[in-house]
Design a protein around this motif. Structure first.
Motif, PDB file in Angstrom:
ATOM      1  N   HIS A 104      -9.495  -7.173   9.318  1.00  0.00           N
ATOM      2  CA  HIS A 104      -8.381  -8.074   9.590  1.00  0.00           C
ATOM      3  C   HIS A 104      -7.159  -7.478   8.879  1.00  0.00           C
ATOM      4  O   HIS A 104      -7.281  -7.010   7.739  1.00  0.00           O
ATOM      5  CB  HIS A 104      -8.697  -9.461   9.019  1.00  0.00           C
ATOM      6  N   PRO A 105      -5.973  -7.462   9.520  1.00  0.00           N
ATOM      7  CA  PRO A 105      -4.822  -6.880   8.826  1.00  0.00           C
ATOM      8  C   PRO A 105      -4.516  -7.560   7.488  1.00  0.00           C
ATOM      9  O   PRO A 105      -4.002  -6.913   6.573  1.00  0.00           O
ATOM     10  CB  PRO A 105      -3.661  -7.029   9.821  1.00  0.00           C
ATOM     11  N   LEU A 108      -3.769  -5.868   3.763  1.00  0.00           N
ATOM     12  CA  LEU A 108      -2.662  -6.188   2.849  1.00  0.00           C
ATOM     13  C   LEU A 108      -3.198  -6.465   1.451  1.00  0.00           C
ATOM     14  O   LEU A 108      -2.576  -6.105   0.459  1.00  0.00           O
ATOM     15  CB  LEU A 108      -1.890  -7.409   3.348  1.00  0.00           C
ATOM     16  N   ARG A 109      -4.359  -7.118   1.410  1.00  0.00           N
ATOM     17  CA  ARG A 109      -4.940  -7.443   0.092  1.00  0.00           C
ATOM     18  C   ARG A 109      -5.492  -6.205  -0.593  1.00  0.00           C
ATOM     19  O   ARG A 109      -5.434  -6.079  -1.797  1.00  0.00           O
ATOM     20  CB  ARG A 109      -6.076  -8.471   0.261  1.00  0.00           C
ATOM     21  N   ASN A 110      -6.050  -5.288   0.216  1.00  0.00           N
ATOM     22  CA  ASN A 110      -6.690  -4.106  -0.372  1.00  0.00           C
ATOM     23  C   ASN A 110      -6.354  -2.866   0.468  1.00  0.00           C
ATOM     24  O   ASN A 110      -6.995  -2.601   1.488  1.00  0.00           O
ATOM     25  CB  ASN A 110      -8.212  -4.338  -0.423  1.00  0.00           C
ATOM     26  N   SER A 111      -5.332  -2.140   0.032  1.00  0.00           N
ATOM     27  CA  SER A 111      -4.886  -1.010   0.864  1.00  0.00           C
ATOM     28  C   SER A 111      -5.912   0.132   0.859  1.00  0.00           C
ATOM     29  O   SER A 111      -5.830   1.046   1.667  1.00  0.00           O
ATOM     30  CB  SER A 111      -3.509  -0.518   0.423  1.00  0.00           C
ATOM     31  N   PRO A 134      -7.585   3.683   5.162  1.00  0.00           N
ATOM     32  CA  PRO A 134      -8.097   4.882   5.842  1.00  0.00           C
ATOM     33  C   PRO A 134      -9.246   4.570   6.815  1.00  0.00           C
ATOM     34  O   PRO A 134      -9.296   5.120   7.924  1.00  0.00           O
ATOM     35  CB  PRO A 134      -8.568   5.768   4.679  1.00  0.00           C
ATOM     36  N   ALA A 135     -10.147   3.664   6.405  1.00  0.00           N
ATOM     37  CA  ALA A 135     -11.276   3.323   7.290  1.00  0.00           C
ATOM     38  C   ALA A 135     -10.758   2.581   8.532  1.00  0.00           C
ATOM     39  O   ALA A 135     -11.235   2.811   9.655  1.00  0.00           O
ATOM     40  CB  ALA A 135     -12.291   2.477   6.539  1.00  0.00           C
ATOM     41  N   ALA A 136      -9.758   1.710   8.332  1.00  0.00           N
ATOM     42  CA  ALA A 136      -9.193   0.989   9.480  1.00  0.00           C
ATOM     43  C   ALA A 136      -8.544   1.983  10.447  1.00  0.00           C
ATOM     44  O   ALA A 136      -8.649   1.847  11.675  1.00  0.00           O
ATOM     45  CB  ALA A 136      -8.164  -0.037   9.002  1.00  0.00           C
ATOM     46  N   TRP A 137      -7.893   2.989   9.900  1.00  0.00           N
ATOM     47  CA  TRP A 137      -7.240   3.997  10.752  1.00  0.00           C
ATOM     48  C   TRP A 137      -8.291   4.773  11.555  1.00  0.00           C
ATOM     49  O   TRP A 137      -8.076   5.070  12.740  1.00  0.00           O
ATOM     50  CB  TRP A 137      -6.354   4.903   9.900  1.00  0.00           C
TER      51      TRP A 137
END
Ligand code: URA
Length: 215
Positions: free
Chosen positions: A188-189, A193-196, A200-203
């Motif tokens: 979830h975006p 935001l809570r844990n940048s 990398p994994a989201a990308w």
């Protein structure tokens, strides 16, 4: 074989055939926009569950009616409830940046909605009976849009759609099936935001999403 068929029909019908086929593509695009609009009008006063009493706005969905990618969040938050559009708060702004990185936007090639169309008080997780009442709306939206891929944003959306009690890490990286449409679960975006450190994994997930859509 196709070309001889086209040659033959051109001899019979002239160029009308080609004009008609272009029109029919356009019509099917217009039709999804019209069908979504018609469906919104049918359901936006919904009182099937208790959230109907507390919501400000029914948050139907937004985006390109000919999108081949549909993003599905959990439920509207406070900003969304105020404006009637999904993902308009801080998490939504980050989502827009992620979409731009794969050359898409909520105006182009993406449709965004939620499993639950009305805000749960204090942003609590949706209750089972709210999901039972609301999920048919999502299914109808998917039937109209006919996307190539669904992406569930976050653990709650993923577990609700897949009927699983798994942590996000076990749902990621798998091409699931949601009523016949392939579905991927990613962060979830708001979690990004809570844990940048998750970015990398989201990308990686979004590059995979892009490659599925491009093939
Ligand atoms: N979080 C969601 O899951 N959906 C929204 O629309 C906004 C925030």
């Amino acid at each position: 074989m196709v070309s001889s068929y086209l040659k033959q029909t051109k001899e019979l019908f002239g160029d009308e055939l080609y004009l008609d086929s272009t029109d029919s593509v356009k019509n099917s695009q217009n039709n999804s926009a019209e069908e979504l609009d018609k469906y919104y009008k049918q359901i936006h006063n919904c009182q099937e569950c208790q959230l109907g009493e507390t919501r400000n706005k029914f948050v139907f969905g937004v985006g390109d009616p000919k999108a081949n990618l549909v993003l599905v969040g959990e439920a509207p938050g406070a900003e969304e409830d105020k404006l009637g559009e999904p993902f308009v708060g801080r998490a939504g702004k980050l989502l827009d940046k992620i979409l731009a990185a794969i050359n898409r936007s909520r105006k182009k090639d993406v449709y965004i909605c939620n499993v639950i169309k009305c805000r749960p008080p204090n942003n609590r997780d949706p209750l089972a009976d709210e999901v039972i009442k609301c999920e048919p709306y999502l299914l109808k939206q998917i039937e109209i849009l006919q996307p190539k891929l669904l992406v569930a944003l976050g653990r709650v959306a993923g577990k609700t759609l897949l009927n699983l009690e798994s942590p996000l890490k076990d749902m990621r990286g798998i091409l699931h099936d949601y009523h016949g449409t392939p579905l991927i679960v990613t962060y979830h975006p708001a979690a990004l935001l809570r844990n940048s450190g998750f970015k990398p994994a989201a990308w990686e997930d979004f590059k995979w999403i892009r490659s599925i859509l491009e093939n």
